[in-house]
Design a protein around this motif. Structure first.
Motif, PDB file in Angstrom:
ATOM      1  N   ALA A   1       5.276   9.156  -8.039  1.00 59.64           N
ATOM      2  CA  ALA A   1       5.005   8.120  -9.056  1.00 59.64           C
ATOM      3  C   ALA A   1       5.619   8.509 -10.396  1.00 59.64           C
ATOM      4  CB  ALA A   1       3.500   7.910  -9.179  1.00 59.64           C
ATOM      5  N   GLU A   2       5.499   9.784 -10.766  1.00 63.86           N
ATOM      6  CA  GLU A   2       6.072  10.235 -12.042  1.00 63.86           C
ATOM      7  C   GLU A   2       7.588  10.134 -12.017  1.00 63.86           C
ATOM      8  OE1 GLU A   2       4.649  14.162 -12.551  1.00 63.86           O
ATOM      9  OE2 GLU A   2       2.565  13.568 -13.006  1.00 63.86           O
TER      10      GLU A   2
ATOM     11  N   MET B   1       9.420   8.152 -10.164  1.00 66.13           N
ATOM     12  CA  MET B   1       9.822   6.740 -10.141  1.00 66.13           C
ATOM     13  C   MET B   1       9.777   6.135 -11.536  1.00 66.13           C
ATOM     14  SD  MET B   1      10.711   5.602  -7.134  1.00 66.13           S
ATOM     15  CE  MET B   1      10.485   3.848  -7.382  1.00 66.13           C
ATOM     16  N   GLU B   2       8.738   6.455 -12.269  1.00 67.58           N
ATOM     17  CA  GLU B   2       8.637   5.935 -13.642  1.00 67.58           C
ATOM     18  C   GLU B   2       9.764   6.470 -14.520  1.00 67.58           C
ATOM     19  OE1 GLU B   2       5.361   5.768 -17.295  1.00 67.58           O
ATOM     20  OE2 GLU B   2       4.937   6.851 -15.422  1.00 67.58           O
ATOM     21  N   GLU B   3      10.058   7.765 -14.333  1.00 66.30           N
ATOM     22  CA  GLU B   3      11.122   8.388 -15.128  1.00 66.30           C
ATOM     23  C   GLU B   3      12.464   7.760 -14.839  1.00 66.30           C
ATOM     24  OE1 GLU B   3      13.229  12.819 -15.513  1.00 66.30           O
ATOM     25  OE2 GLU B   3      11.251  12.590 -14.547  1.00 66.30           O
TER      26      GLU B   3
ATOM     27  N   MET C   1      13.064   4.780 -13.489  1.00 70.05           N
ATOM     28  CA  MET C   1      13.117   3.364 -13.882  1.00 70.05           C
ATOM     29  C   MET C   1      13.504   3.235 -15.355  1.00 70.05           C
ATOM     30  SD  MET C   1       9.894   1.584 -11.931  1.00 70.05           S
ATOM     31  CE  MET C   1      10.165   0.080 -12.867  1.00 70.05           C
ATOM     32  N   LYS C   2      12.977   4.144 -16.182  1.00 73.39           N
ATOM     33  CA  LYS C   2      13.355   4.122 -17.594  1.00 73.39           C
ATOM     34  C   LYS C   2      14.842   4.413 -17.749  1.00 73.39           C
ATOM     35  CE  LYS C   2       8.803   5.583 -19.295  1.00 73.39           C
ATOM     36  NZ  LYS C   2       8.049   6.653 -20.012  1.00 73.39           N
TER      37      LYS C   2
END
Length: 843
Positions: A733-734, A736-738, A740-741
């Protein structure tokens, strides 16, 4: 010069029985004691000389050369210990059993002897119904036997050896090496060291479809010091009338033919008792005589061949009784023994225990393996003589009638008027020859009358074809119809046709497979007990080693043949069907393996030269992955790569207009990015949870070694696994968020361009349309598959209907022909009656 065994004088042997105590008995008529002094002189080199009280001498040539029986030796020859008052009745009883068993199967032997004539190996010179009548035999039985033998021989005994092995339990590198050693050694022994194994197996497969039963005897030959697997014909092995299988038979008698010289070898080795057997007696066996007659052999003078009966039976021998270990009293239970007697003199040659020395249950050791063609109603199996012998005999009769009819039609005979004289009337006319005839007067044709011989009957010819087809269909030797049908037929139809024509042969092949497996397991037991701890042997270009400990329960020994495939035709058809299925949907199948299976079925040796194996996938740099994406080639992420660098390169590549307008390439890149994220999370978890992973590995090893502890250890392993997976999910999850940014940062310059937004919307619509088309294609495939299955069922029904119609047509044709013949006969009878009526009564 060494003396012959029969010239040696044996040392006196103690005849006391091991289970009988010597008792001192007072006898009134006992002879007076006499003190006799015996001086024994033994020279340094030469025989031992013993002077007797009467002035004579006893000369013993090397008294220790031939060992006497030792009651403490488990496998000792007890015939050297037992007295003659026990051996004599025992030999007579076993001889009577042999005669009784032979009488009980007399009908089986009679059927077998008569059936051998149907092979047609010997042409019959017939004088009935006329001199020179046809003695041909229809080859339907010989064809069935020959085709089965050739087909089974190729499948069950390939050139590389008939044995394969598999590991029992969890495979390990040590077990794999052990399995390979066992397979290599057994194939080496069977194909190189074991004399006559190939020839015996070939011969057995010829006898098997005839008699219905054959046997293999697996034992250790003490004279040759090697394992032997010997072919035994059914007529040489007898069992009681009540026996249903060889394992539970009360007594099994193997009839042996052995030369006098071979018996002397066995006596010299101590295997047989050293007794004089006299001249060999002739035992005329009708079945053996018939086989020799068909083989074209005939005995011209007596041979030095003895007939021995090796009886595997249960006995309660005096002095060797089964005793209760607590009370030391005899239980009366019979124990397994092997007793060998000479049939001519009814002399016992050997008696040996037939159970392992460390077996508390004293279970009989099995030496024979029963091969059955078809399961019979009793002990012996059914062969083609029993199953299609009647059809073969009928086909032979019909064939001879057709040939005789053709002979009589081509060479007519009849009556001639008395007084007609023909020059050289004893010799037949040659083509183009005219011969003088002295006719007393009148027309020459009125002086001769031909007998009304008919041409060969077409109805009889049709009946012959029907009988032959029935025999061939039963024996599964009819030509396969698979290749004659539609090449575009459904796969299920092809398999159904193949299965329908091979049911009988497939069942026979599975029975042979089971018997062959039993034979190999008996051989493995012999190797386990007879080989040294480590035995090196030489092969072409190398040296290998086998260990006696390799033959244990960890390795299962099997025939290399497939029990479900009995011929190369069937193997090719199955491989072709597999390839058709794989080609129908290549995305779901491994086409390389499908093609390789096809080449294996065809028997291609160097497949890698024709079909190069696919190269193993290797890690690639981001640029090469971009090239593969544009070329629609698969690529994947690997452990140890710089995952962040790959993801960053992919994101910049996805920002290109060409890529953004290609949904397939975009999907491939997104897939690869997710793979890198998963692997990056996995590597991070392995670094954080080193101790937990070590605990999981240790628990798995403990569960393999002790399955009973699985219930206790499984909750601990589940808890550790859940803990690790939870941390991995957080890391994903971490990441993926990184990323995506980072993706938004790279693609933000395109977010405010309306044209690009329209283009992105168009791309999304195209992607949705592609998904819709893919779904429609899958639905159409499902419908087509349903139609194919429906057609298969319809075609199967048509096949059955066609068979029924063919049978009805044949019956109708025969009935019509019969009705026509009857009608013609009725019309002829009516005409004769009309002629008689018109002529009126004779004056």
């Amino acid at each position: 010069m060494a003396e012959k065994p029969e010239d040696r004088k044996f040392t006196p042997m103690d005849k006391a029985l091991p289970n009988v105590q010597n008792l001192d008995m007072d006898r009134d008529d006992a002879a007076p004691e006499v003190d006799v002094t015996i001086d024994e002189q033994v020279t340094e080199e030469g025989p031992a000389v013993t002077e007797l009280a009467d002035g004579g001498a006893e000369v013993n040539f090397d008294p220790n050369d031939i060992p006497a029986g030792d009651p403490n030796d488990h496998y000792a020859n007890l015939a050297d210990i037992l007295p003659d008052n026990i051996l004599g009745p025992l030999a007579s009883d076993l001889y009577e059993k042999h005669m009784d068993y032979k009488m009980s199967r007399k009908d089986w032997e009679h059927t077998y002897i008569e059936g051998l004539d149907l092979l047609g190996f010997k042409y019959q010179q017939r004088t009935q119904p006329f001199q020179g009548a046809s003695g041909a035999t229809h080859p339907v039985l010989a064809e069935a036997v020959t085709q089965f033998q050739a087909q089974a021989y190729k499948e069950l005994l390939p050139a590389d050896g008939p044995v394969r092995t598999q590991v029992m339990g969890v495979p390990t590198p040590q077990k794999d090496q052990q399995s390979k050693r066992v397979k290599n050694y057994m194939n080496y022994v069977l194909m190189n060291e074991m004399e006559g194994y190939d020839e015996d197996f070939d011969k057995m497969l010829f006898y098997l479809p005839l008699a219905g039963s054959t046997f293999k005897k697996v034992f250790y030959d003490t004279v040759k010091a090697k394992a032997v697997s010997q072919f035994v014909q059914a007529d040489d092995l007898l069992v009681p009338y009540s026996a249903t299988n060889i394992e539970d038979a009360e007594c099994v008698i193997h009839v042996l033919k052995m030369s006098g010289n071979e018996i002397k070898k066995q006596q010299y080795a101590g295997f047989y008792r050293d007794v004089e057997l006299g001249s060999p007696q002739m035992f005329e066996d009708p079945l053996k005589s018939k086989e020799r007659e068909l083989d074209g052999q005939k005995k011209t003078k007596p041979e030095d061949i003895y007939t021995l009966f090796e009886c595997h039976t249960n006995l309660d021998l005096e002095g060797f009784e089964d005793v209760n270990p607590q009370t030391q009293e005899p239980t009366g239970i019979k124990l397994p023994y092997i007793v060998t007697i000479d049939a001519g003199s009814r002399t016992v040659l050997s008696i040996r225990r037939n159970y392992a020395p460390d077996d508390p249950t004293k279970t009989k050791t099995q030496y024979f393996v029963h091969f059955k063609f078809l399961p019979g109603l009793g002990f012996y199996g059914f062969g083609l003589i029993h199953m299609i012998g009647g059809l073969s005999r009928t086909a032979t009769v019909a064939l001879r009638q057709l040939l005789d009819a053709g002979t009589l039609s081509n060479l007519p005979a009849g009556f001639k008027m008395r007084g007609i004289r023909i020059r050289d009337d004893a010799s037949p006319l040659q083509p183009g020859e005219w011969r003088d005839v002295d006719a007393p007067g009148g027309s020459l044709k009125d002086s001769f009358m031909n007998l009304p011989y008919k041409e060969p009957s077409p109805v009889l010819f049709q009946l012959l074809a029907t009988v032959v087809q029935a025999g061939q269909r039963f024996a599964s030797i009819a030509d396969s119809q698979v290749g004659d049908g539609n090449q575009n037929a459904a796969v299920g139809t092809t398999v159904a046709l193949l299965e329908r024509g091979s049911r009988v042969m497939s069942a026979i092949h599975k029975r042979l497979y089971a018997s062959l497996k039993e034979e190999f397991q008996l051989l493995a037991k012999i190797f386990a007990t007879s080989l040294p701890p480590e035995y090196p042997y030489d092969v072409v270009g190398a040296q290998r080693t086998i260990k006696a400990a390799d033959f244990d329960a960890r390795i299962d020994i099997l025939p290399v043949a497939d029990p479900n495939i009995f011929s190369q035709t069937q193997r090719i058809s199955m491989a072709q069907t597999e390839l058709q299925l794989a080609m129908s949907n290549p995305q779901m199948h491994n086409l390389y393996e499908a093609y390789r299976t096809m080449y294996n079925a065809l028997g291609v040796k160097d497949i890698d030269r024709v079909l190069p194996p696919p190269k193993p996938p290797m890690p690639k740099d981001p640029a090469l992955e971009h090239i593969d994406a544009l070329a629609m080639k698969p690529f994947q992420a690997y452990i140890g790569q710089d995952h962040r660098a790959h993801v960053s390169a992919h994101l910049h590549f996805m920002a290109l207009n060409m890529v953004r307008n290609n949904p397939t390439v975009m999907a491939a890149m997104e897939k690869n990015i997710l793979e890198h994220i998963s692997l990056m999370s996995q590597e991070q978890v392995q670094m954080e949870f080193k101790e937990e992973f070590a605990q999981i590995q240790q628990i798995q090893q403990m569960m393999q070694q002790n399955p009973q502890a699985q219930q206790q250890l499984e909750p601990v392993m589940v808890e550790l696994t859940q803990k690790i997976e939870a941390r991995k999910a957080v890391l994903i999850a971490e990441y993926m968020e990184e990323f995506m940014k980072e993706e938004k940062t790279i693609t933000s310059q395109f977010d405010h361009d309306p044209l690009l937004k329209l283009k992105a919307r168009e791309v999304d619509l195209k992607a949705m349309d592609a998904v819709r088309k893919q779904d429609e294609m899958e639905q159409r495939k499902a419908v087509e598959q349903a139609k194919i299955l429906s057609r298969e069922g319809i075609e199967d029904d048509k096949l059955e209907q066609n068979e029924e119609l063919a049978i009805l047509r044949a019956d109708t044709s025969l009935t019509k022909q019969h009705m026509t013949d009857v009608t013609k006969m009725d019309i002829a009878n009516m005409k004769r009656k009309d002629v008689k009526t018109l002529k009126g009564p004779k004056s």
